[in-house]
Design a protein around this motif. Structure first.
Motif, PDB file in Angstrom:
ATOM      1  N   THR A 167       0.833  -1.194   0.000  1.00  0.00           N
ATOM      2  CA  THR A 167       0.000   0.000   0.000  1.00  0.00           C
ATOM      3  C   THR A 167       0.867   1.243   0.000  1.00  0.00           C
ATOM      4  O   THR A 167       1.799   1.373   0.803  1.00  0.00           O
ATOM      5  CB  THR A 167      -0.904   0.022   1.242  1.00  0.00           C
ATOM      6  OG1 THR A 167      -1.722  -1.142   1.221  1.00  0.00           O
ATOM      7  CG2 THR A 167      -1.800   1.257   1.240  1.00  0.00           C
ATOM      8  N   ALA A 168       0.538   2.157  -0.898  1.00  0.00           N
ATOM      9  CA  ALA A 168       1.306   3.398  -0.989  1.00  0.00           C
ATOM     10  C   ALA A 168       0.766   4.428  -0.028  1.00  0.00           C
ATOM     11  O   ALA A 168      -0.419   4.485   0.243  1.00  0.00           O
ATOM     12  CB  ALA A 168       1.239   3.947  -2.414  1.00  0.00           C
ATOM     13  N   THR A 169       1.608   5.238   0.484  1.00  0.00           N
ATOM     14  CA  THR A 169       1.186   6.360   1.304  1.00  0.00           C
ATOM     15  C   THR A 169       1.875   7.617   0.806  1.00  0.00           C
ATOM     16  O   THR A 169       3.035   7.572   0.409  1.00  0.00           O
ATOM     17  CB  THR A 169       1.560   6.149   2.789  1.00  0.00           C
ATOM     18  OG1 THR A 169       2.977   5.954   2.878  1.00  0.00           O
ATOM     19  CG2 THR A 169       0.845   4.942   3.363  1.00  0.00           C
ATOM     20  N   VAL A 170       1.131   8.707   0.792  1.00  0.00           N
ATOM     21  CA  VAL A 170       1.714   9.995   0.422  1.00  0.00           C
ATOM     22  C   VAL A 170       1.710  10.826   1.679  1.00  0.00           C
ATOM     23  O   VAL A 170       0.725  11.467   2.017  1.00  0.00           O
ATOM     24  CB  VAL A 170       0.905  10.671  -0.699  1.00  0.00           C
ATOM     25  CG1 VAL A 170       1.557  11.969  -1.120  1.00  0.00           C
ATOM     26  CG2 VAL A 170       0.768   9.727  -1.885  1.00  0.00           C
ATOM     27  N   ALA A 171       2.775  10.729   2.433  1.00  0.00           N
ATOM     28  CA  ALA A 171       2.796  11.314   3.770  1.00  0.00           C
ATOM     29  C   ALA A 171       3.611  12.594   3.773  1.00  0.00           C
ATOM     30  O   ALA A 171       4.692  12.655   3.198  1.00  0.00           O
ATOM     31  CB  ALA A 171       3.386  10.328   4.773  1.00  0.00           C
ATOM     32  N   PRO A 172       3.096  13.605   4.435  1.00  0.00           N
ATOM     33  CA  PRO A 172       3.875  14.832   4.565  1.00  0.00           C
ATOM     34  C   PRO A 172       4.925  14.685   5.651  1.00  0.00           C
ATOM     35  O   PRO A 172       4.826  13.832   6.527  1.00  0.00           O
ATOM     36  CB  PRO A 172       2.814  15.852   4.982  1.00  0.00           C
ATOM     37  CG  PRO A 172       1.819  15.036   5.762  1.00  0.00           C
ATOM     38  CD  PRO A 172       1.799  13.678   5.100  1.00  0.00           C
ATOM     39  N   THR A 173       5.930  15.512   5.576  1.00  0.00           N
ATOM     40  CA  THR A 173       6.895  15.587   6.661  1.00  0.00           C
ATOM     41  C   THR A 173       6.221  16.219   7.878  1.00  0.00           C
ATOM     42  O   THR A 173       5.425  17.143   7.736  1.00  0.00           O
ATOM     43  CB  THR A 173       8.099  16.443   6.241  1.00  0.00           C
ATOM     44  OG1 THR A 173       8.673  15.887   5.059  1.00  0.00           O
ATOM     45  CG2 THR A 173       9.138  16.508   7.342  1.00  0.00           C
ATOM     46  N   VAL A 174       6.478  15.676   9.076  1.00  0.00           N
ATOM     47  CA  VAL A 174       5.916  16.286  10.277  1.00  0.00           C
ATOM     48  C   VAL A 174       6.400  17.728  10.365  1.00  0.00           C
ATOM     49  O   VAL A 174       7.610  17.980  10.297  1.00  0.00           O
ATOM     50  CB  VAL A 174       6.324  15.503  11.534  1.00  0.00           C
ATOM     51  CG1 VAL A 174       5.821  16.204  12.790  1.00  0.00           C
ATOM     52  CG2 VAL A 174       5.793  14.081  11.472  1.00  0.00           C
ATOM     53  N   PRO A 175       5.489  18.691  10.461  1.00  0.00           N
ATOM     54  CA  PRO A 175       5.919  20.099  10.463  1.00  0.00           C
ATOM     55  C   PRO A 175       6.780  20.424  11.674  1.00  0.00           C
ATOM     56  O   PRO A 175       6.652  19.817  12.738  1.00  0.00           O
ATOM     57  CB  PRO A 175       4.593  20.870  10.499  1.00  0.00           C
ATOM     58  CG  PRO A 175       3.603  19.915  11.070  1.00  0.00           C
ATOM     59  CD  PRO A 175       4.033  18.556  10.614  1.00  0.00           C
ATOM     60  N   SER A 176       7.651  21.388  11.492  1.00  0.00           N
ATOM     61  CA  SER A 176       8.550  21.816  12.561  1.00  0.00           C
ATOM     62  C   SER A 176       8.411  23.314  12.767  1.00  0.00           C
ATOM     63  O   SER A 176       8.027  24.043  11.845  1.00  0.00           O
ATOM     64  CB  SER A 176      10.000  21.478  12.199  1.00  0.00           C
ATOM     65  OG  SER A 176      10.905  22.117  13.055  1.00  0.00           O
ATOM     66  N   ASN A 177       8.710  23.771  13.977  1.00  0.00           N
ATOM     67  CA  ASN A 177       8.612  25.210  14.256  1.00  0.00           C
ATOM     68  C   ASN A 177       9.944  25.942  14.021  1.00  0.00           C
ATOM     69  O   ASN A 177      10.081  27.110  14.368  1.00  0.00           O
ATOM     70  CB  ASN A 177       8.124  25.453  15.688  1.00  0.00           C
ATOM     71  CG  ASN A 177       9.118  24.990  16.749  1.00  0.00           C
ATOM     72  OD1 ASN A 177      10.197  24.472  16.425  1.00  0.00           O
ATOM     73  ND2 ASN A 177       8.765  25.163  18.011  1.00  0.00           N
ATOM     74  N   LEU A 178      10.932  25.243  13.410  1.00  0.00           N
ATOM     75  CA  LEU A 178      12.250  25.857  13.225  1.00  0.00           C
ATOM     76  C   LEU A 178      12.194  27.085  12.310  1.00  0.00           C
ATOM     77  O   LEU A 178      12.942  28.042  12.502  1.00  0.00           O
ATOM     78  CB  LEU A 178      13.228  24.824  12.647  1.00  0.00           C
ATOM     79  CG  LEU A 178      13.612  23.662  13.581  1.00  0.00           C
ATOM     80  CD1 LEU A 178      14.552  22.687  12.872  1.00  0.00           C
ATOM     81  CD2 LEU A 178      14.255  24.194  14.858  1.00  0.00           C
ATOM     82  N   ASN A 191       1.731  27.238  23.294  1.00  0.00           N
ATOM     83  CA  ASN A 191       2.490  28.217  22.547  1.00  0.00           C
ATOM     84  C   ASN A 191       3.898  27.715  22.243  1.00  0.00           C
ATOM     85  O   ASN A 191       4.581  27.171  23.116  1.00  0.00           O
ATOM     86  CB  ASN A 191       2.581  29.535  23.330  1.00  0.00           C
ATOM     87  CG  ASN A 191       1.260  30.278  23.328  1.00  0.00           C
ATOM     88  OD1 ASN A 191       0.531  30.262  22.338  1.00  0.00           O
ATOM     89  ND2 ASN A 191       0.941  30.939  24.431  1.00  0.00           N
ATOM     90  N   ASN A 192       4.312  27.880  20.970  1.00  0.00           N
ATOM     91  CA  ASN A 192       5.659  27.545  20.508  1.00  0.00           C
ATOM     92  C   ASN A 192       5.987  26.059  20.594  1.00  0.00           C
ATOM     93  O   ASN A 192       7.162  25.684  20.591  1.00  0.00           O
ATOM     94  CB  ASN A 192       6.718  28.336  21.293  1.00  0.00           C
ATOM     95  CG  ASN A 192       6.495  29.832  21.217  1.00  0.00           C
ATOM     96  OD1 ASN A 192       6.170  30.353  20.157  1.00  0.00           O
ATOM     97  ND2 ASN A 192       6.658  30.520  22.350  1.00  0.00           N
ATOM     98  N   CYS A 193       4.975  25.194  20.669  1.00  0.00           N
ATOM     99  CA  CYS A 193       5.261  23.762  20.709  1.00  0.00           C
ATOM    100  C   CYS A 193       5.741  23.291  19.332  1.00  0.00           C
ATOM    101  O   CYS A 193       5.514  23.950  18.311  1.00  0.00           O
ATOM    102  CB  CYS A 193       4.032  22.970  21.155  1.00  0.00           C
ATOM    103  SG  CYS A 193       2.622  23.043  20.008  1.00  0.00           S
ATOM    104  N   ASP A 194       6.402  22.142  19.305  1.00  0.00           N
ATOM    105  CA  ASP A 194       6.980  21.604  18.079  1.00  0.00           C
ATOM    106  C   ASP A 194       6.423  20.205  17.840  1.00  0.00           C
ATOM    107  O   ASP A 194       6.646  19.296  18.641  1.00  0.00           O
ATOM    108  CB  ASP A 194       8.505  21.545  18.205  1.00  0.00           C
ATOM    109  CG  ASP A 194       9.185  21.208  16.888  1.00  0.00           C
ATOM    110  OD1 ASP A 194       8.496  20.737  15.960  1.00  0.00           O
ATOM    111  OD2 ASP A 194      10.404  21.424  16.786  1.00  0.00           O
TER     112      ASP A 194
END
Length: 560
Positions: A167-178, A191-194
């Motif tokens: 099964t294919a998945t098109v997964a995004p990268t987990v977003p970062s607050n950098l 606030n400001n969590c990552d």
């Protein structure tokens, strides 16, 4: 020469009547120099009944149709994995008005019109790949009525993959607050969590092009149904542009575009010009990213079209439809989407004016109103003949407490309407208005009562008692429905339980007072407290318990 150049330019911006539109693969956006329609599409994309699942090599018939009386001249159809825009599988056609074209280096990866003649329907056959990574798919199409009028990304229902391959998945990268405050605007709770380090982080990020024609949006949050983000002119829900990442009817994440009208379910819009969709469900967290070229629509009253309050909400879903949110966070200030920044959360779910409304209603109908009614019913015999201005103490206490209740109700009523400036809908405002109306009627009726010795006095007594009972019942119902609104942001529902405990406490006190009242008619008491009268003791005990329940609820409202 000028005429030649002009004719050449016209040729460039014209539609493609022969349907050779491979340049629109993925986005399905025609190069017409116009924006796609945002209204509901009058055209549909359907798969043959029974084709709700597929496996390697299966063939599925896909139909494009116009509503009765409508038609289209051009179209483009492709299949893709849910959450992706890359074509998958191959098409073949038998319709003389259709042709297969290469799409993103995939031969026969899409279907388009062959001529610009008017059409009301079209069919094509799609064949699934026999190898490679597969997953749930959807068919997307663009319908062109004219050069300026077209609908982009009209979807079929999801076709579920049930083969034996990978099964294919098109997964995004987990977003970062950098990159927050550097290249993108971010808003999160806490606030400001990552999200890369905290799975309990609710996060959204927006990276906007300089002319605000394109936004790359990321959203992340813990939910078993959906996570939604919104752009608003104020900190209240209503007239907001919303994107929702939601589990559909088969449990697959999809992105929806919507417009909020207040506390009602948002109006789902056509997804419009949204591309590069990536979704992932991981350990109870919803993670979505996409690129939107849709204009933000908020019925804006603001002077700047790039500044909005940001909202994050999450909650359960039902067959792909959002239910009332269980969490909601609103930025404390407006964010300028053209100016990368880290926006903080407004930790208060309700503004102070709404909390003041709730507190006043609790004080009025849990304490002053309840005690005033109890005094009128059971304490008339205490200190009889003693008072001021010819009025007994019980009467003065009763009137004073009820006047305070009416004043508190009126102030609470004015506060909440000055805040909402509209009808919010639901049972709570209806109940509140009825309480306010009856609270004003009651003293007017009392002011015109006849003398105690008058033979028609019983009419006033019955009317006064009936209105008091109605106010009490409606006020209790209004408090419960009001507390439900506060509890929408909590998971344990403890304030409703405290209110239930108070009702039980008050009912028990009334029972004891009534038993004592009946005993006094027989020159007896239900218990003895020395020189203190039982009805006074019961009233004081009730007051102590009343204050405990009241303070608990006031603290609950204050911390919401």
């Amino acid at each position: 020469m000028f005429l030649y150049v002009l004719l050449a330019c016209v040729g460039i911006v014209q539609c493609f009547p022969t349907g050779l539109v491979s340049g629109s693969c993925g986005s399905l956006m025609p190069v017409h120099g116009a924006n796609a329609q945002t209204s509901n599409s009058p055209f549909t994309v359907n798969v043959t009944a029974g084709n709700t699942t597929f496996k390697e090599g299966d063939e599925i018939t896909v139909s494009l149709s116009a509503q009765s009386g409508d038609n289209f001249k051009g179209f483009m159809l492709q299949a893709n994995l849910v959450g992706s825009v890359d074509p998958i599988g191959t098409f073949n056609v038998t319709d003389s008005e259709a042709q297969v074209i290469s799409c993103s280096s995939v031969a026969n990866g899409a279907v388009s019109h062959k001529t610009s003649t008017v059409k009301t329907s079209m069919q094509a056959k799609w064949t699934a790949p026999t190898s490679g990574q597969l997953g749930n798919i959807e068919f997307r199409a663009t319908f062109v009525r004219s050069k300026e009028i077209f609908w982009v990304g009209v979807k079929s229902s999801t076709v579920v993959y049930n083969g034996t391959g990978t099964t294919a998945t098109v997964a995004p990268t987990v977003p970062s607050n950098l990159d927050c405050g550097k290249t993108k605007v971010c808003f999160s709770q806490p606030n400001n969590c990552d999200p890369t380090t905290s799975t309990s982080c609710y996060f959204m990020a927006v990276q906007t092009s300089s002319n605000q024609s394109e936004m790359t949006i990321e959203m992340f949050g813990q939910s078993d149904g959906y996570v939604a983000i919104g752009f608003s002119d104020d900190q209240r829900m209503g007239n907001d542009d919303i994107y929702i990442c939601i589990k559909n009817s088969v449990g697959v994440l999809e992105v929806q575009h919507a417009y909020s009208t207040g506390r009602q379910t948002p109006n789902i819009l056509e997804l419009g010009n949204v591309t590069n969709i990536k979704t992932e469900l991981m350990n109870g967290n919803i993670n979505c990213s996409f690129t939107s070229r849709n204009a933000i629509s908020t019925a804006s009253r603001a002077t700047s079209t790039s500044q909005y309050f940001l909202m994050i909400a999450s909650g359960p879903s039902n067959q792909g439809n959002i239910q009332f949110h269980t969490t909601r966070y609103v930025s404390s200030t407006k964010a300028d989407l053209l100016n990368p920044s880290q926006v903080t959360t407004n930790n208060e779910q309700f503004p102070a004016i709404v909390k003041a409304h709730g507190a006043l209603m609790l004080i009025a109908w849990m304490t002053t109103g309840s005690i005033g009614m109890m005094i009128a019913r059971y304490l008339k015999g205490v200190a009889k003949g003693q008072g001021l201005g010819g009025k007994d103490f019980w009467f003065l206490a009763h009137v004073s407490l009820m006047v305070l209740s009416v004043i508190a109700t009126a102030i609470a009523f004015i506060l909440v309407f000055s805040y909402a400036q509209d009808w919010a809908g639901g049972a709570h405002p209806v109940l509140g208005c009825l309480v306010m109306i009856l609270s004003l009627i009651q003293p007017i009726v009392a002011a015109f009562r006849c003398e105690p010795q008058d033979e028609r006095r019983f009419i006033f007594n019955w009317a006064h008692s009936f209105i008091a009972l109605a106010i009490k019942a409606l006020a209790v119902a209004a408090i419960f429905t009001g507390l439900e609104l506060f509890e929408a942001y909590k998971t344990d529902g403890w304030m409703l339980k405290v209110m239930g405990g108070f009702i039980t406490w008050e009912a028990l006190t009334y029972i004891l007072q009534d038993l004592n009242f009946r005993a006094k008619k027989k020159d007896s008491d239900i218990f003895s407290c020395g020189s203190a009268k039982p009805e006074i003791v019961l009233l004081l005990v009730f007051l102590l318990g009343n204050l405990a329940f009241l303070i608990a609820l006031l603290v609950g409202i204050g911390t919401t």
